[in-house]
Structures are given as C-alpha cells and as structure tokens.
Design a protein around this motif. Structure first.
Motif, PDB file in Angstrom:
ATOM      1  N   ALA A  92     -89.096 -30.136 -45.258  1.00  0.00           N
ATOM      2  CA  ALA A  92     -89.936 -29.924 -44.077  1.00  0.00           C
ATOM      3  C   ALA A  92     -89.710 -28.529 -43.516  1.00  0.00           C
ATOM      4  O   ALA A  92     -88.566 -28.095 -43.343  1.00  0.00           O
ATOM      5  N   THR A  93     -90.782 -27.809 -43.251  1.00  0.00           N
ATOM      6  CA  THR A  93     -90.678 -26.444 -42.719  1.00  0.00           C
ATOM      7  C   THR A  93     -91.243 -26.312 -41.305  1.00  0.00           C
ATOM      8  O   THR A  93     -91.119 -25.255 -40.692  1.00  0.00           O
ATOM      9  N   GLY A  94     -91.859 -27.352 -40.790  1.00  0.00           N
ATOM     10  CA  GLY A  94     -92.412 -27.312 -39.442  1.00  0.00           C
ATOM     11  C   GLY A  94     -93.119 -28.607 -39.129  1.00  0.00           C
ATOM     12  O   GLY A  94     -93.367 -29.426 -40.025  1.00  0.00           O
ATOM     13  N   TYR A  95     -93.448 -28.800 -37.869  1.00  0.00           N
ATOM     14  CA  TYR A  95     -94.154 -30.023 -37.495  1.00  0.00           C
ATOM     15  C   TYR A  95     -94.818 -29.825 -36.141  1.00  0.00           C
ATOM     16  O   TYR A  95     -94.496 -28.902 -35.378  1.00  0.00           O
ATOM     17  N   SER A  96     -95.747 -30.705 -35.857  1.00  0.00           N
ATOM     18  CA  SER A  96     -96.349 -30.790 -34.522  1.00  0.00           C
ATOM     19  C   SER A  96     -96.561 -32.256 -34.211  1.00  0.00           C
ATOM     20  O   SER A  96     -96.618 -33.098 -35.122  1.00  0.00           O
ATOM     21  N   ILE A  97     -96.660 -32.572 -32.921  1.00  0.00           N
ATOM     22  CA  ILE A  97     -96.941 -33.950 -32.519  1.00  0.00           C
ATOM     23  C   ILE A  97     -98.282 -33.989 -31.806  1.00  0.00           C
ATOM     24  O   ILE A  97     -98.700 -32.988 -31.201  1.00  0.00           O
ATOM     25  N   SER A  98     -98.951 -35.121 -31.899  1.00  0.00           N
ATOM     26  CA  SER A  98    -100.264 -35.229 -31.263  1.00  0.00           C
ATOM     27  C   SER A  98    -100.553 -36.675 -30.885  1.00  0.00           C
ATOM     28  O   SER A  98    -100.122 -37.610 -31.558  1.00  0.00           O
ATOM     29  N   ASN A  99    -101.251 -36.825 -29.778  1.00  0.00           N
ATOM     30  CA  ASN A  99    -101.715 -38.130 -29.318  1.00  0.00           C
ATOM     31  C   ASN A  99    -103.075 -37.935 -28.686  1.00  0.00           C
ATOM     32  O   ASN A  99    -103.219 -37.211 -27.712  1.00  0.00           O
ATOM     33  N   THR A 100    -104.090 -38.543 -29.275  1.00  0.00           N
ATOM     34  CA  THR A 100    -105.464 -38.359 -28.803  1.00  0.00           C
ATOM     35  C   THR A 100    -105.869 -39.491 -27.880  1.00  0.00           C
ATOM     36  O   THR A 100    -105.698 -40.667 -28.207  1.00  0.00           O
ATOM     37  N   GLU A 101    -106.409 -39.118 -26.730  1.00  0.00           N
ATOM     38  CA  GLU A 101    -106.882 -40.088 -25.747  1.00  0.00           C
ATOM     39  C   GLU A 101    -108.332 -39.764 -25.383  1.00  0.00           C
ATOM     40  O   GLU A 101    -108.688 -38.595 -25.233  1.00  0.00           O
ATOM     41  N   ASP A 102    -109.155 -40.779 -25.274  1.00  0.00           N
ATOM     42  CA  ASP A 102    -110.523 -40.612 -24.778  1.00  0.00           C
ATOM     43  C   ASP A 102    -110.485 -40.771 -23.262  1.00  0.00           C
ATOM     44  O   ASP A 102    -110.271 -41.874 -22.748  1.00  0.00           O
ATOM     45  N   ILE A 103    -110.686 -39.659 -22.547  1.00  0.00           N
ATOM     46  CA  ILE A 103    -110.388 -39.603 -21.120  1.00  0.00           C
ATOM     47  C   ILE A 103    -111.568 -39.057 -20.330  1.00  0.00           C
ATOM     48  O   ILE A 103    -112.378 -38.274 -20.839  1.00  0.00           O
ATOM     49  N   MET A 104    -111.625 -39.457 -19.069  1.00  0.00           N
ATOM     50  CA  MET A 104    -112.568 -38.846 -18.132  1.00  0.00           C
ATOM     51  C   MET A 104    -112.050 -37.455 -17.776  1.00  0.00           C
ATOM     52  O   MET A 104    -110.909 -37.297 -17.326  1.00  0.00           O
ATOM     53  N   VAL A 105    -112.880 -36.447 -18.005  1.00  0.00           N
ATOM     54  CA  VAL A 105    -112.497 -35.054 -17.748  1.00  0.00           C
ATOM     55  C   VAL A 105    -113.412 -34.487 -16.672  1.00  0.00           C
ATOM     56  O   VAL A 105    -114.646 -34.597 -16.768  1.00  0.00           O
ATOM     57  N   PHE A 106    -112.820 -33.890 -15.657  1.00  0.00           N
ATOM     58  CA  PHE A 106    -113.602 -33.247 -14.597  1.00  0.00           C
ATOM     59  C   PHE A 106    -113.690 -31.764 -14.922  1.00  0.00           C
ATOM     60  O   PHE A 106    -112.695 -31.040 -14.909  1.00  0.00           O
ATOM     61  N   ALA A 107    -114.908 -31.298 -15.260  1.00  0.00           N
ATOM     62  CA  ALA A 107    -115.107 -29.910 -15.676  1.00  0.00           C
ATOM     63  C   ALA A 107    -116.364 -29.352 -15.042  1.00  0.00           C
ATOM     64  O   ALA A 107    -117.444 -29.943 -15.162  1.00  0.00           O
ATOM     65  N   ASN A 108    -116.227 -28.232 -14.371  1.00  0.00           N
ATOM     66  CA  ASN A 108    -117.355 -27.525 -13.775  1.00  0.00           C
ATOM     67  C   ASN A 108    -118.190 -28.430 -12.867  1.00  0.00           C
ATOM     68  O   ASN A 108    -119.415 -28.418 -12.908  1.00  0.00           O
ATOM     69  N   GLY A 109    -117.499 -29.226 -12.056  1.00  0.00           N
ATOM     70  CA  GLY A 109    -118.177 -30.072 -11.089  1.00  0.00           C
ATOM     71  C   GLY A 109    -118.773 -31.344 -11.640  1.00  0.00           C
ATOM     72  O   GLY A 109    -119.453 -32.077 -10.921  1.00  0.00           O
ATOM     73  N   LYS A 110    -118.554 -31.633 -12.921  1.00  0.00           N
ATOM     74  CA  LYS A 110    -119.104 -32.841 -13.531  1.00  0.00           C
ATOM     75  C   LYS A 110    -117.994 -33.634 -14.205  1.00  0.00           C
ATOM     76  O   LYS A 110    -117.014 -33.073 -14.675  1.00  0.00           O
ATOM     77  N   VAL A 111    -118.197 -34.940 -14.251  1.00  0.00           N
ATOM     78  CA  VAL A 111    -117.253 -35.816 -14.941  1.00  0.00           C
ATOM     79  C   VAL A 111    -117.792 -36.101 -16.337  1.00  0.00           C
ATOM     80  O   VAL A 111    -118.934 -36.541 -16.496  1.00  0.00           O
ATOM     81  N   ARG A 112    -116.984 -35.850 -17.347  1.00  0.00           N
ATOM     82  CA  ARG A 112    -117.382 -36.062 -18.723  1.00  0.00           C
ATOM     83  C   ARG A 112    -116.304 -36.871 -19.438  1.00  0.00           C
ATOM     84  O   ARG A 112    -115.134 -36.792 -19.083  1.00  0.00           O
ATOM     85  N   VAL A 113    -116.726 -37.609 -20.462  1.00  0.00           N
ATOM     86  CA  VAL A 113    -115.766 -38.294 -21.324  1.00  0.00           C
ATOM     87  C   VAL A 113    -115.527 -37.404 -22.536  1.00  0.00           C
ATOM     88  O   VAL A 113    -116.472 -36.939 -23.167  1.00  0.00           O
ATOM     89  N   ALA A 114    -114.264 -37.168 -22.841  1.00  0.00           N
ATOM     90  CA  ALA A 114    -113.946 -36.285 -23.962  1.00  0.00           C
ATOM     91  C   ALA A 114    -112.674 -36.748 -24.647  1.00  0.00           C
ATOM     92  O   ALA A 114    -111.800 -37.360 -24.034  1.00  0.00           O
ATOM     93  N   SER A 115    -112.579 -36.477 -25.949  1.00  0.00           N
ATOM     94  CA  SER A 115    -111.352 -36.737 -26.690  1.00  0.00           C
ATOM     95  C   SER A 115    -110.394 -35.582 -26.435  1.00  0.00           C
ATOM     96  O   SER A 115    -110.704 -34.430 -26.750  1.00  0.00           O
TER      97      SER A 115
END
Length: 404
Positions: A92-115
């Motif tokens: 092993a020479t490197g690694y990363s960790i990740s956890n994906t959630e489908d979440i309500m995101v507040f962006a530019n005054g609007k609520v959006r669902v995003a991964s």
C-alpha cells in the motif's frame, strides 16, 4: 492533386443536383457517427484509466461492510483502525476514506438535494481531478468544499469560488471546482460535492463507517494486491474474534469493478456487435439508394470511358461523392454530439444530485480517428460495390443500350 480536386468538384456538383438523396445520406450518417462516437467513448472510459481515476488498475476500494462465515454482516474497518491497518498492509502506498450521503444542501438561497462525499484530503492525491478553478481543500483548514462543474452551473449564476454552502448545519466555503466525469469511470463516485471527512455527522445514513480507497504500488501484480488485502482483512477481524469470509469479489480493483458492472466480456462482444450494426445497416440502406443513383448515371460514365477515362478514374468519380457525403456526416456528428448528449443527459438525469453516465463527455482524439476511419469504410461499403460494377461495365453494352 488536380485529379483529386476534379473528383471533389464533380462530387459536390452531383450531390447538389440530387439534394434529397444527399440530405438523407448526410442525416443518416450524422446519427450513425454520433452513436459510434458515444459507443467508442463508453468503451474507452470503461477499459482505460482516464482522469480523474488514473490509478484504476492499482486502486482497491473496501466497502463499509463484510460478512462472516455464517453470512452475517460484520461491518467495515472501524475509523480509528484505518491508519494502522493501511500502515501494516504490504504494497500500500496511499489511501483515502470516503462516505457519501444524499443530503439537503443550502446553496445560493435555495435548498437542493445533492450527493455529498465526505473524504480525506488525500482523495485528491490518489485521484487526478481536473480543477477548472480553485484548488483542493486541506484537512486543517476551516470548513471548505469542492464542487463539480455541473453543480456549480446549476446553483450559481457567476463564479462560485468563495461562495458559501450549508451542509448538515455547517457552512462551507467553496474553494475548488472540478470538471465533470462519467459514472462509467468509477461506479462508486457519484457525488457532486466533496467536503472534509472530519465534519461528517453521518446523516441521514447513521452508518459510521468509511469506504477505504487503497492505492497500491503500480508494479505489484493484481493477484498479489488482492491476496495481501484478503489476508490483512482476515487478520483484522480475527483480532476482534470474528471469522470473516473475505472473497476475491470483495477486493477487486477499480478497473475490475467497472468492467464487471457493465457486463464483462458481454460488454466487449456487445460493443463489437453494435458497432458492426451501426456500420452495416445504414450502409446497406444507403447502398440501395446509391445503386439506383449510380445506374442512372451509367451512360455518362460510359461516355467518359469511351473518351479515354480509365476504370480507376470512373470508380474514383463515383466513390468520391460517397466519401464527400460521409465526411460531411462525420463533421456534423463531431459538432453536434456534445450538445445532443447534453440535451439527452438533462432529459434522462433530471436530478442534479449525482454524476451521470454522460457527465463530463469529452471528445478523444483516438475516438475521432477511429470514427473517421469508419466513415471512410462506410463510404467504401455503401458506394464501392455499385461504383465498381459500373466502372467495369462493358462500354459498348451501355452505349448501345442492349446486350451483345
């Protein structure tokens, strides 16, 4: 050179004189070549290491759960054990960790669902994301986010760098924008937003496990990577009193996973069959029309041959029109393929929350070169046979209008 120019002028004049035939030919070729470009691009994305996942051959992703010998779920490697586990893993020479959630995101005054993918900053080191603006985030900085170009285009009317988005009640500053990519390149990577893992509240999944993307030495054989990882996992769970059932399918490389997801060898055979159909079916249809058009000009060809034109020159004059029309269809396909696929993408993937199959579509020089060769091949198939039959036809028969 003069002969080539003569062929081009004659081909253009003939195509213009029969505009209905030419239009049908060009439109048919444009659609066929767009489909061919799409098919070849899909094959390239699946079977090669393209950015950002250039390490697909030596990258293995561990899931967030495994099973024991009884088929019971035993979870994944606990977060606090990950660094120690990787340090003891041979190759092993490197690694990363990740956890994906489908979440309500507040962006530019609007609520959006995003991964949203909660990742370590090393995620941008083992993968070569194409930053079209800004930079990756750093673990030790204030809450920062990297977003995809598609999410940026949909959420912000102007430059989103420095803008704020709110996720799980935490406000992040956008520091980078990455070029879109296709889900064919990595079936695990579906997020359009990436933020540091240390801010993850595991909502709404409440599964406090991370997937681990492990980068191995590129010189290590795949089977050795897999055996080392299977042994390390077995030992890890054994220390917890669990008899884990680790299968080879649990430790496939990213390249193996994406190839398996599209059907493996069936994908190879299917791609070849579809490619042949995209060439032969339109070619046979055009050949029928081309034959009628060529035989209508048989007397003209016979007169030219009587005046000294060779069979090769007669063949060249006839086939040049097919080549010209095929090349026009190829050019139109290259020009139209991206906007047409963008429209299809919007129709099929109405959600802005995930990366789609057609996201980040780009024209590759190899794909274009192969498609151009196929365009010339198509011209030879559809027009070559009628052209050859007319070119070798007995001049006297044609000029007298009867069999000798």
């Amino acid at each position: 050179m003069n002969m080539i120019l003569t062929y081009i002028r004659n081909a253009a004049r003939s195509a213009w004189s029969d505009r209905l035939y030419s239009t049908f030919y060009i439109l048919g070729m444009t659609v066929a070549f767009m489909l061919i470009i799409l098919l070849l691009t899909a094959v390239r994305l699946v079977k090669s290491d393209t950015r950002p996942f250039v390490n697909a051959e030596n990258l293995i992703r561990l899931n967030t759960w495994f099973t024991d010998k009884n088929g019971e779920e035993i979870g994944g490697i606990e977060t606090q054990d990950i660094e120690k586990f990787i340090a003891a893993l041979p190759g092993a020479t490197g690694y990363s960790i990740s956890n994906t959630e489908d979440i309500m995101v507040f962006a530019n005054g609007k609520v959006r669902v995003a991964s949203v993918d909660f990742v370590s900053d090393s995620h941008f080191k083992i993968n070569e994301f194409d930053f079209i603006a800004g930079r990756p985030f750093t673990e030790d900085a204030a809450p920062q986010a990297v977003i995809s170009k598609s999410f940026a285009d949909r959420s912000f009317p102007s430059n989103p760098l420095g803008e704020k988005i709110t996720i799980q009640k935490i406000e992040y500053t956008i520091v980078g924008i990455v070029q879109d990519f296709s889900s064919l390149q990595n079936p695990f990577e579906r997020a359009v937003i990436w933020v540091p893992d240390k801010y993850n509240k595991f909502m709404p999944s409440y599964e406090e496990y991370y997937s681990i993307n492990i980068l191995f030495d590129p010189n290590m054989p795949v089977h050795e990577m897999q055996e080392n990882l299977k042994h390390a996992l077995t030992q890890y769970y054994r220390t917890k009193g669990i008899d884990a059932d680790i299968k080879t399918d649990d430790v496939l490389t990213l390249q193996e996973v994406k190839y398996k997801r599209v059907g493996g060898n069936i994908f190879n055979y299917g791609a070849v069959v579809i490619l042949l159909l995209l060439i032969l079916i339109p070619a046979l249809n055009i050949m029928t029309l081309s034959s009628a058009k060529v035989y209508a000009s048989a007397t003209e060809i016979a007169i030219k041959r009587a005046l000294g034109a060779t069979k090769l020159q007669a063949f060249g004059q006839i086939i040049s029109e097919n080549i010209l029309l095929s090349l026009i269809g190829f050019i139109l396909a290259v020009v139209l393929v991206k906007p047409v696929l963008g429209l299809i993408d919007k129709m099929l993937y109405t959600s802005e929350s995930i990366i789609s199959v057609l996201s980040g579509f780009s024209l590759d020089i190899t794909v274009l070169a192969v498609t151009l060769i196929l365009a010339l091949l198509f011209a030879l198939i559809s027009g070559g046979i009628p052209a050859y039959r007319i070119a070798i036809k007995n001049i006297a028969v044609e000029l007298k209008g009867r069999d000798l």
